[in-house]
Design a protein around this motif. Structure first.
Motif, PDB file in Angstrom:
ATOM      1  N   THR A   7      31.776 -26.296 -27.076  1.00  0.00           N
ATOM      2  CA  THR A   7      30.174 -26.279 -27.315  1.00  0.00           C
ATOM      3  C   THR A   7      29.546 -27.060 -26.068  1.00  0.00           C
ATOM      4  O   THR A   7      29.990 -28.354 -25.776  1.00  0.00           O
ATOM      5  CB  THR A   7      29.734 -27.020 -28.364  1.00  0.00           C
ATOM      6  N   VAL A   8      28.777 -26.476 -25.270  1.00  0.00           N
ATOM      7  CA  VAL A   8      28.113 -27.055 -24.097  1.00  0.00           C
ATOM      8  C   VAL A   8      27.047 -27.716 -24.398  1.00  0.00           C
ATOM      9  O   VAL A   8      25.964 -26.960 -25.142  1.00  0.00           O
ATOM     10  CB  VAL A   8      27.973 -26.051 -23.127  1.00  0.00           C
ATOM     11  N   PRO A   9      26.868 -29.025 -24.077  1.00  0.00           N
ATOM     12  CA  PRO A   9      25.569 -29.597 -24.444  1.00  0.00           C
ATOM     13  C   PRO A   9      24.242 -29.405 -24.098  1.00  0.00           C
ATOM     14  O   PRO A   9      24.318 -28.711 -22.746  1.00  0.00           O
ATOM     15  CB  PRO A   9      25.931 -31.310 -24.276  1.00  0.00           C
ATOM     16  N   THR A  35      36.079 -33.035 -14.163  1.00  0.00           N
ATOM     17  CA  THR A  35      34.618 -33.198 -13.830  1.00  0.00           C
ATOM     18  C   THR A  35      34.215 -31.871 -13.490  1.00  0.00           C
ATOM     19  O   THR A  35      35.009 -30.986 -12.814  1.00  0.00           O
ATOM     20  CB  THR A  35      34.347 -33.925 -12.296  1.00  0.00           C
ATOM     21  N   ALA A  36      32.994 -31.296 -14.026  1.00  0.00           N
ATOM     22  CA  ALA A  36      32.509 -30.029 -13.763  1.00  0.00           C
ATOM     23  C   ALA A  36      31.322 -30.170 -12.995  1.00  0.00           C
ATOM     24  O   ALA A  36      30.353 -30.762 -13.281  1.00  0.00           O
ATOM     25  CB  ALA A  36      32.175 -29.353 -15.145  1.00  0.00           C
ATOM     26  N   VAL A  37      31.422 -29.331 -11.979  1.00  0.00           N
ATOM     27  CA  VAL A  37      30.255 -29.604 -10.702  1.00  0.00           C
ATOM     28  C   VAL A  37      29.653 -28.196 -10.448  1.00  0.00           C
ATOM     29  O   VAL A  37      30.358 -27.201 -10.655  1.00  0.00           O
ATOM     30  CB  VAL A  37      30.807 -30.211  -9.355  1.00  0.00           C
ATOM     31  N   GLN A  38      28.307 -28.122 -10.079  1.00  0.00           N
ATOM     32  CA  GLN A  38      27.528 -26.839  -9.742  1.00  0.00           C
ATOM     33  C   GLN A  38      26.504 -27.158  -8.901  1.00  0.00           C
ATOM     34  O   GLN A  38      26.192 -28.397  -8.441  1.00  0.00           O
ATOM     35  CB  GLN A  38      27.125 -26.468 -11.038  1.00  0.00           C
ATOM     36  N   GLY A  39      26.014 -26.278  -7.959  1.00  0.00           N
ATOM     37  CA  GLY A  39      24.883 -26.683  -7.175  1.00  0.00           C
ATOM     38  C   GLY A  39      25.303 -27.584  -6.213  1.00  0.00           C
ATOM     39  O   GLY A  39      26.267 -27.735  -5.490  1.00  0.00           O
ATOM     40  N   ILE A  40      24.219 -28.482  -5.840  1.00  0.00           N
ATOM     41  CA  ILE A  40      24.307 -29.456  -4.820  1.00  0.00           C
ATOM     42  C   ILE A  40      25.304 -30.574  -5.351  1.00  0.00           C
ATOM     43  O   ILE A  40      25.150 -31.086  -6.612  1.00  0.00           O
ATOM     44  CB  ILE A  40      22.933 -30.002  -4.463  1.00  0.00           C
ATOM     45  N   SER A  46      31.672 -24.726  -9.796  1.00  0.00           N
ATOM     46  CA  SER A  46      30.821 -23.194 -10.241  1.00  0.00           C
ATOM     47  C   SER A  46      31.107 -22.562  -8.423  1.00  0.00           C
ATOM     48  O   SER A  46      31.228 -23.548  -7.565  1.00  0.00           O
ATOM     49  CB  SER A  46      29.532 -23.482 -10.380  1.00  0.00           C
ATOM     50  N   LYS A  47      30.927 -21.551  -8.425  1.00  0.00           N
ATOM     51  CA  LYS A  47      31.132 -20.830  -7.057  1.00  0.00           C
ATOM     52  C   LYS A  47      29.831 -21.170  -6.130  1.00  0.00           C
ATOM     53  O   LYS A  47      30.106 -20.946  -5.086  1.00  0.00           O
ATOM     54  CB  LYS A  47      31.214 -19.258  -7.369  1.00  0.00           C
ATOM     55  N   ASP A  48      28.888 -21.487  -6.925  1.00  0.00           N
ATOM     56  CA  ASP A  48      27.590 -21.864  -6.018  1.00  0.00           C
ATOM     57  C   ASP A  48      27.680 -23.277  -5.763  1.00  0.00           C
ATOM     58  O   ASP A  48      26.443 -23.776  -5.237  1.00  0.00           O
ATOM     59  CB  ASP A  48      26.398 -21.530  -6.888  1.00  0.00           C
ATOM     60  N   PRO A  95      29.313 -19.144 -11.865  1.00  0.00           N
ATOM     61  CA  PRO A  95      28.184 -20.130 -12.293  1.00  0.00           C
ATOM     62  C   PRO A  95      27.873 -20.168 -13.822  1.00  0.00           C
ATOM     63  O   PRO A  95      27.846 -19.136 -14.443  1.00  0.00           O
ATOM     64  CB  PRO A  95      27.069 -19.707 -11.322  1.00  0.00           C
ATOM     65  N   GLY A  96      27.740 -21.049 -14.359  1.00  0.00           N
ATOM     66  CA  GLY A  96      27.188 -21.371 -15.603  1.00  0.00           C
ATOM     67  C   GLY A  96      28.258 -21.527 -16.718  1.00  0.00           C
ATOM     68  O   GLY A  96      28.331 -21.734 -17.861  1.00  0.00           O
TER      69      GLY A  96
END
Length: 278
Positions: free
Chosen positions: A5-7, A119-124, A142-144, A203-204
């Motif tokens: 479950t993603v917060p 750690t999960a990272v995305q964007g900047i 994430s790919k982005d 992404p996401g």
């Protein structure tokens, strides 16, 4: 295995302008969320203090086995909000400013977390964001995701572990390439190539994937997992001889636990182990 479950954040930005760190328990997993998306999740002293509290909770609670560090919004973090740290830096103060080093340091330069962190990272994902993720054990990007270690552009250097861990993870050439050039952003695929990222996902999906992996680790014998991390850290910090010197005694300690007995029994019965951490 626990349900993924993603917060979702319910923060009131006007009431908490300096951001916050959310803490969510899912079974044996602790989710730690960076929550200041209106400022690209720029990190403030308040947020670092709350991060230290969250990491310490993970480290000290025997029911917690794995941590997941993530963030809300489109970006992981743009790094430190420098205006809030500049005066302390002039005095040589640590960014994390741990009280007598009592709490776990999110950069793992002082007291380290004994349990695995994903750690999960995305964007900047800039500067201190890279350093926090490199202080963890596994990174899902994430790919982005766009990485940048830019401190020399501001007259500073990376002091949250970047100068150490780029070399540790990537080797000298790849590490120096990104630490010295400060040549703008590089991609998640480049992060995977040089070794600071372990998986690149759509992404996401990065937080769900991190939780999925955390749940898988949490089904394993927690004492054995913690000793595995400790052994690897000993090798990195003190070298091969120090790590080899304690292998047999650590294995003997583990072999005398209830979990080891359960591991043998589950092997005999051809089923998954039901481990208690004792």
């Amino acid at each position: 295995m626990g349900e993924v479950t993603v917060p979702v954040s319910d923060r009131d930005a006007s009431a908490e302008p300096d951001g916050r760190i959310t803490v969510t328990r899912q079974g044996h997993v602790l989710l730690m969320g960076i929550d200041r998306p209106e400022k690209y999740n720029g990190l403030t002293p308040k947020m670092f203090s709350e991060l230290a509290d969250a990491f310490t909770q993970l480290d000290e609670d025997p029911e917690l086995r794995v941590g997941v560090l993530h963030s809300f919004g489109k970006h992981f973090t743009a790094g430190l909000e420098l205006t809030k740290f500049a005066e302390g830096m002039k005095k040589g103060d640590s960014v994390t400013e741990e009280k007598a080093q009592a709490r776990v340091d999110p950069f793992a330069l002082k007291r380290k977390c004994s349990k695995p962190v994903i750690t999960a990272v995305q964007g900047i994902c800039y500067t201190a964001g890279i350093e926090m993720m490199l202080a963890s054990d596994i990174v899902i990007a994430s790919k982005d995701t766009r990485f940048a270690q830019l401190e020399p552009r501001r007259g500073l250097m990376a002091t949250g572990g970047g100068t150490l861990r780029f070399i540790e993870r990537c080797g000298w050439g790849n590490g120096m390439y990104h630490l010295l050039l400060c040549d703008g952003e590089f991609s998640a695929d480049e992060g995977l190539r040089i070794g600071i990222v372990q998986e690149v996902v759509e992404p996401g999906t990065q937080v769900a994937r991190a939780i999925e992996l955390a749940n898988r680790i949490a089904t394993l014998a927690p004492l054995a997992i913690q000793e595995t991390k400790r052994s690897a850290m000993l090798y990195v910090e003190e070298g091969e001889a120090a790590a080899k010197a304690v292998l047999d005694q650590v294995q003997a300690k583990l072999a005398n636990t209830e979990d080891a007995a359960e591991g043998v029994q589950s092997f005999i019965e051809r089923r998954a182990g039901n481990f208690k951490g004792r």
